[in-house]
Design a protein around this motif. Sequence first.
Motif, PDB file in Angstrom:
ATOM      1  N   THR A 291       0.811  -1.221   0.000  1.00  0.00           N
ATOM      2  CA  THR A 291       0.000   0.000   0.000  1.00  0.00           C
ATOM      3  C   THR A 291       0.849   1.278   0.000  1.00  0.00           C
ATOM      4  O   THR A 291       0.300   2.372  -0.072  1.00  0.00           O
ATOM      5  CB  THR A 291      -0.943   0.038   1.221  1.00  0.00           C
ATOM      6  N   SER A 292       2.214   1.123   0.058  1.00  0.00           N
ATOM      7  CA  SER A 292       3.037   2.323   0.266  1.00  0.00           C
ATOM      8  C   SER A 292       2.872   3.370  -0.850  1.00  0.00           C
ATOM      9  O   SER A 292       2.765   4.565  -0.581  1.00  0.00           O
ATOM     10  CB  SER A 292       4.513   1.937   0.418  1.00  0.00           C
ATOM     11  N   ARG A 293       2.793   2.904  -2.103  1.00  0.00           N
ATOM     12  CA  ARG A 293       2.676   3.866  -3.211  1.00  0.00           C
ATOM     13  C   ARG A 293       1.340   4.620  -3.126  1.00  0.00           C
ATOM     14  O   ARG A 293       1.291   5.846  -3.263  1.00  0.00           O
ATOM     15  CB  ARG A 293       2.799   3.117  -4.551  1.00  0.00           C
ATOM     16  N   ILE A 294       0.271   3.876  -2.880  1.00  0.00           N
ATOM     17  CA  ILE A 294      -1.050   4.536  -2.793  1.00  0.00           C
ATOM     18  C   ILE A 294      -1.065   5.482  -1.597  1.00  0.00           C
ATOM     19  O   ILE A 294      -1.543   6.625  -1.703  1.00  0.00           O
ATOM     20  CB  ILE A 294      -2.193   3.507  -2.670  1.00  0.00           C
ATOM     21  N   ASP A 295      -0.531   5.025  -0.451  1.00  0.00           N
ATOM     22  CA  ASP A 295      -0.492   5.884   0.751  1.00  0.00           C
ATOM     23  C   ASP A 295       0.206   7.206   0.430  1.00  0.00           C
ATOM     24  O   ASP A 295      -0.254   8.283   0.792  1.00  0.00           O
ATOM     25  CB  ASP A 295       0.254   5.182   1.892  1.00  0.00           C
ATOM     26  N   LYS A 296       1.338   7.097  -0.272  1.00  0.00           N
ATOM     27  CA  LYS A 296       2.127   8.298  -0.591  1.00  0.00           C
ATOM     28  C   LYS A 296       1.298   9.261  -1.453  1.00  0.00           C
ATOM     29  O   LYS A 296       1.221  10.458  -1.169  1.00  0.00           O
ATOM     30  CB  LYS A 296       3.402   7.874  -1.331  1.00  0.00           C
ATOM     31  N   GLU A 297       0.641   8.718  -2.475  1.00  0.00           N
ATOM     32  CA  GLU A 297      -0.143   9.577  -3.380  1.00  0.00           C
ATOM     33  C   GLU A 297      -1.341  10.191  -2.646  1.00  0.00           C
ATOM     34  O   GLU A 297      -1.677  11.358  -2.854  1.00  0.00           O
ATOM     35  CB  GLU A 297      -0.619   8.798  -4.609  1.00  0.00           C
TER      36      GLU A 297
END
Length: 403
Positions: free
Chosen positions: A118-124
């Motif tokens: 989920t890190s990429r979505i969390d960042k965005e």
Amino acid sequence: MALIVKKFGGSSVADATKIKKVAQIINNRVNEGNKVVVVVSAQGNTTDELIALAREVNPKPSAREMDMLLATGEQISIALLAMALDAINIPVISLTGPQVGIVTDTEHTKARIKGIETSRIDKELNENKVVIVAGFQGRDDQNEIYTLGRGGSDTTAVALAAALKADICEIYTDVDGIYTCDPRVVPEASKLAEITYDEMLELASLGAKVLHPRAVELAKLYKVPLCVRSSFINKEGTFVVENLEKEIVVTGVAYDLNVAKIGLFDVPDQPGIASKIFNTLAKAKVNVDMIVQSAMRNNLNDIAFTIPRSDLDTALELMKKTGEAMKVSDVVFDDKVAKVSIVGAGMISSPGVAAKMFDVLANEGINLEMISTSEIKVSCIIKEEDAIKATQVLHKAFELDKI
Ligand code: ADP
Ligand code: ASP
Ligand code: MG
């Protein structure tokens, strides 16, 4: 502020006007201060068209190349929807399943999601962007692309909602909720305000394609609040819930044409025979549904079973080989059958439901070739040509138009 996952099906993003309409729906939610993740399917009939195109160049395309091809459909939709949101000044980014880190097993064309990074979505999301994710696809740990089976974008949405601990997962489609039967087949079907995960799981597995079965399974497992509603009219949809205050005896009728029947005649009556037949099919990832073994005579049995029609070629080839080794007298198939089912959580405590179903079908002169039951459903295999009629008469007989 809530975190909302919204999924829009193929008909909801079929053309530029519809994509702009979807962008408006998202805009409203963003303006209310919510964080929004959006999953989209391929536009309109794109997936069907890609499958037809593949068959034109190769009648038996490899599953890996099918995945390479089919995953492109959803990539078109995410980019177009991101452009539409950008045009109305909503910060947005589109991501494919592999870019997000949706990790699947290695079963081409029917992969299952194993985990989501989920890190990429969390960042965005933290950068206040709407994140648009391509449904129906993921990758394995070797970066190979996989698709999740027809209708699999629903599963992407529910899996993302579970991984992100979203407050709700909303499935937007071309009907305004879940009905007692496909409203295209039974126009007087009733819209349900709520349905249980268990009933919806049965209906979806038995052919009601409004939700992908795996999506319902994941929603139940991770307790994801799930609702189905219309992309075109702003109306309350249907909520899928754990329990209902009042159980209904029969909640819905479904039919499935993706069914074929295989029979092996004069199979030796010995331990290990059924195990050999069904392990052979399991190894080839063919899902066997109903199984019937006839009464033994002269130490021989007949065994018949149903499988998805889409797996018939694979299964038949395997059964011809296995049957030959077992010296069966014949291996036959029928690809003109269908399954019609009734589903309802109240059936457990209400005797006579199956008998009534058989009566109704008999009165129409419809022959039952196979029957299977569970606590909350009864299914019958009938001739394909009788499927629609059977669905309509069952809906009427159980008075589902009056729910
Ligand atoms: P999408 O492209 O949005 O995923 P689908 O075609 O996969 O849409 O699913 C929506 C369709 O499911 C409806 O148009 C309807 O014909 C069909 N359907 C089948 N059974 C039901 C049901 N019980 N309730 C509502 N819709 C149903
Ligand atoms: N585009 C895929 C299909 O048509 C996945 C989906 O729509 O859910 O099956
Ligand atoms: Mg669908």
